[in-house]
Structures are given as C-alpha cells and as structure tokens.
Design an enzyme around this catalytic site. Sequence first.
Site, PDB file in Angstrom:
ATOM      1  N   CYS A 290       0.809  -1.239   0.000  1.00 47.54           N
ATOM      2  CA  CYS A 290       0.000   0.000   0.000  1.00 47.54           C
ATOM      3  C   CYS A 290       0.835   1.278   0.000  1.00 47.54           C
ATOM      4  O   CYS A 290       0.827   2.024  -0.969  1.00 47.54           O
ATOM      5  CB  CYS A 290      -0.907  -0.001   1.225  1.00 47.54           C
ATOM      6  SG  CYS A 290      -2.089  -1.336   1.204  1.00 47.54           S
ATOM      7  N   ILE A 291       1.559   1.507   1.097  1.00 50.84           N
ATOM      8  CA  ILE A 291       2.136   2.844   1.310  1.00 50.84           C
ATOM      9  C   ILE A 291       3.161   3.228   0.220  1.00 50.84           C
ATOM     10  O   ILE A 291       3.185   4.376  -0.206  1.00 50.84           O
ATOM     11  CB  ILE A 291       2.768   2.951   2.724  1.00 50.84           C
ATOM     12  CG1 ILE A 291       1.791   2.430   3.788  1.00 50.84           C
ATOM     13  CG2 ILE A 291       3.187   4.366   3.051  1.00 50.84           C
ATOM     14  CD1 ILE A 291       0.550   3.236   3.985  1.00 50.84           C
TER      15      ILE A 291
END
Length: 452
Positions: A290-291
């Site tokens: 994600c990040i």
Amino acid sequence: MTPRTASTSLANDLKTKIQNRQAKVAVIGLGYVGLPLVLLYSEQKFLVTGFDIDQRKIDTLASGASYIFRIDPAEIQVARAAGFSATADYSRLRDMDAIIICVPTPLNEYHEPDLSFITDTAHAMAPHLQPGQLVVLESTTYPGTTEEVLVPILEKENSSNLKAARASQTSENDFFVAFSPEREDPGNTSVARRDIPKVVGGLDVQASDVAAALYGSIFNRVVPVSSPSAAEMTKLLENIYRCVNIALVNELKLLSLRMGLDIWEVIEAASTKPFGFHPFYPGPGLGGHCIPVDPFYLSWKAKEWDFRTRFIELAGEINIGMPYHVIASVVAALNQKRKPLNGSKVLVLGVAYKRDIDDLRESPALTIIELLQKEGAVVSYNDPYFPSIGKGRKYDLQMKRTPLEHLEQYDCVLIVTDHSDYNYKQIVQDAQLVVDTRNATKGIRSEKIVRC
Ligand SMILES: NC(=O)c1ccc[n+]([C@@H]2O[C@H](COP(=O)([O-])OP(=O)(O)OC[C@H]3O[C@@H](n4cnc5c(N)ncnc54)[C@H](O)[C@@H]3O)[C@@H](O)[C@H]2O)c1
C-alpha cells in the site's frame, strides 16, 4: 413498472436476500484482502464462492489448507464445511448476487498505475453479469477507476445490454456498482476486523444502500460517501497521510543522527501530548503493497488535471532514499572497525516489510540485500516467516534462510525488520557489530550497537 421502480425492486430484493443470508457472495482475488473477506462472510452464514486465476491457491483451499500465515487452515476447513469453494471458472458468477473484486493494483516499471488486473477481471466477468447483481471494487486505486474503467467494460461487454444503475439512468436491466476500500492493517491485532468502519460509495443511492447492507452484515459500522470516487480518494488520503508522515520522521531521524539526538526518544516524548500529535516511526524504507504504491496512483491521476502532488513526490524521494542511508550506515560502522563492506559477511535480520508478518512485497530488505551484494558484501538472511526468498516483481535473489546461530562469524548483523520472536539481547551479546534500523535494541546498552 417504470424503469425506476423496477430498479428499486431489484435493489430491495437483494437487500432482503442479504438480510436473510440468502445472498450468494463472490470474492474475486483470494489474496491478503480477499481470503479474509471470504471467511468473514462465511462466518456470517453467507454462501461464498472465491474466484482466482492462481490454480495453486484454488487447489490449496480445496485441500483445506491455507497459504497465508496468519490464516489458520482450520478456518478454511470451517468455511468449506459451510459451503465455501474456490474456482477459476468465471461462468459461476451467473449464480452470484454480490461480487467483490480484490485483485492487485501495482505500479508498472515506470511507476504508473497498472490496472491490468482490474481490466482483466472486468473482461472476464462481463459476459456473465446478471440484472440485480451488485459489483463492488475493493482494490486500492485512483479516483475515477470504478466509473471510468470498470463500469464501461461491464456495460459494453455483457451479453444482455445491462446498465449500471445511476441517478440519471435507470432501467429494468440494472446492476449495481460501488467502491469500498479495504482498510486492513496486517499484523495489527488491536482492532477486530468487524470494528474497522467500512467506507462505501455507490454509483447511485440504491447501489450505496445495497453495498451498505452487504458490508453492514459483517462490519459494525458502514460509512456511506457520495460516490465511488469519494471512496477511492478516502483510501488514498489515508495512505498518503501515512506516507508523508513517515517521510517526515525519516527526514527528522537523519537530522537527529547528525545532531546526536535519539529520534525514538523524541517521538516517545512527543507522544505524551494528549492531542494534536500522532506518532509515526522511522525505518529502513517503505514496504508493503500500500504505502509505497498507492500515493503514486494519485500523483499519476493528478497530471490529468495539470496538478503536481508535491507532498507525495517529496515523501517518495525521502522514503526511497532510506535503504541507501542504511547501506551508508553499515559502511560507516564497518569502517570504524577498519573493515570494507566489500567482502564483509553481513547477516540481514528480518526481510518481511514489517514486524511479525509474512509479506515480502516491496520490502526495503530486498533493496538493502541487493545494494549490499552490489558493493561486494557476502549477504545471508534470517526471517522466521521466510525459509527462502525467490523471485519477486523486482528482485530475483534466490536465497535460503540461514539459521540464527554463530553470530560471531558475521562482520555485521543488520536488523531490518524487528520481529518480536528475536531475542535482541542475545543477538547483541553474540554478534561482533549490530546495525539497528528499527530501534529493536532499545534499552540494550552496548558499544556493538549502531542505531541508524
Ligand atoms: N494487503 C493489504 O494489506 C491491503 C490493504 C488494503 C488494500 N489492499 C488492496 O487490495 C487489493 C488486493 O491486495 P492483496 O494484498 O489482497 O493482493 P494479493 O496479491 O495478495 O491477492 C490478489 C489475488 O488476486 C488474484 N488475481 C489476480 N488477477 C486476477 C483475476 N483476473 N481474476 C481473479 N483473481 C485474480 C491473484 O492471483 C491473487 O490471489 C490491492 O488493490 C491492494 O492495494 C491491500
């Protein structure tokens, strides 16, 4: 019956089926997001069918086993006993009432969104679409994907001229579409999955209502927003907030090191403020699905609007630089011992992208291992979750786990992931030199430790 009332009646039928647990739920993409979702619906007495293109996953589930560390095979067996099965046969979508899509959304080699998994799924689904079905996209993506990418394929390629229900366009042949982001935090057991509020944005009010009913049956709170784009943007805001704040503490860590300050002590002290401060922690670089990835979905989309997302770019620059800082720290620490990195034996402890999880995706450890090898270091690794490291999207390291013994033989033990299984006191005692990127050795006093 007018088209509007026909569409309302389809929506009401589906809501009733959901309330009575008669709705058949399909989950497409049985990975870290999709498989737990299967189990949640199955626990709530829905008949669930999983769809995946990976035959090994389908076979594993058919044998009652699990391929995700934190999912116990017993949970798969209970779900199977309750009727869960997995398949690659998309024609089985015809029997489903709700279809949830959880396929990957990576970046391509040019750091641009790769929506091919979503478009492949849409092409495969469309011929089997039925009136009254609900389709929800959960994959993280830029605002506009559901309406601009998913819906046009479904509308164009279905065999019965079905249209997605919209406020401006309703027909008797509607299907319903919504976006609902996944908010799981792998390894975090402090919040039960049910207690994580679920944001839902439908293409129209009816789609929002049906999707809210579907998620309301497994989550304690559903948060409706006005559109799929608002829901898509909500997820990106959450992840960009993390990415930017992690970059901030990473930068302040670099400054603190120069100033002889301990950033961890400073963060701990700042965290005592009862309002207006949320702690983020520095590390060897960003990891996970994600990040490091999601913010770039937005910066790519922003270009369409002649807009530069400068915070995202700056945060990316700082976070991408962290593995290089780790290498520089190892070089400096070895230098103190009059050793070059070239030829030194380095043991990397922890390769998962964060503590206590079995996920290697985008892990900074992989970049660090590659950089160390390029400089001529002889690299080994240990991680309780990975007996070997094979081929990933970016790297092909082909390494086998080294047992955690005879640490004195390494010129440097480099802590990249602070798994809680490790006995850090013992590690420091046995090693010649420990470079710690995570403050895992907090509270241990030793000249062998270099915190970076
Ligand atoms: N992992 C997380 O913690 C997390 C958290 C929040 C959001 N997300 C988002 O959720 C989405 C899924 O992530 P994930 O971690 O579950 O990915 P994953 O790689 O673990 O699982 C995706 C699954 O989709 C399958 N798949 C790919 N193409 C398919 C197709 N055409 N038809 C059927 N199946 C197909 C793959 O074989 C795989 O099993 C991504 O958009 C991700 O950004 C992930």
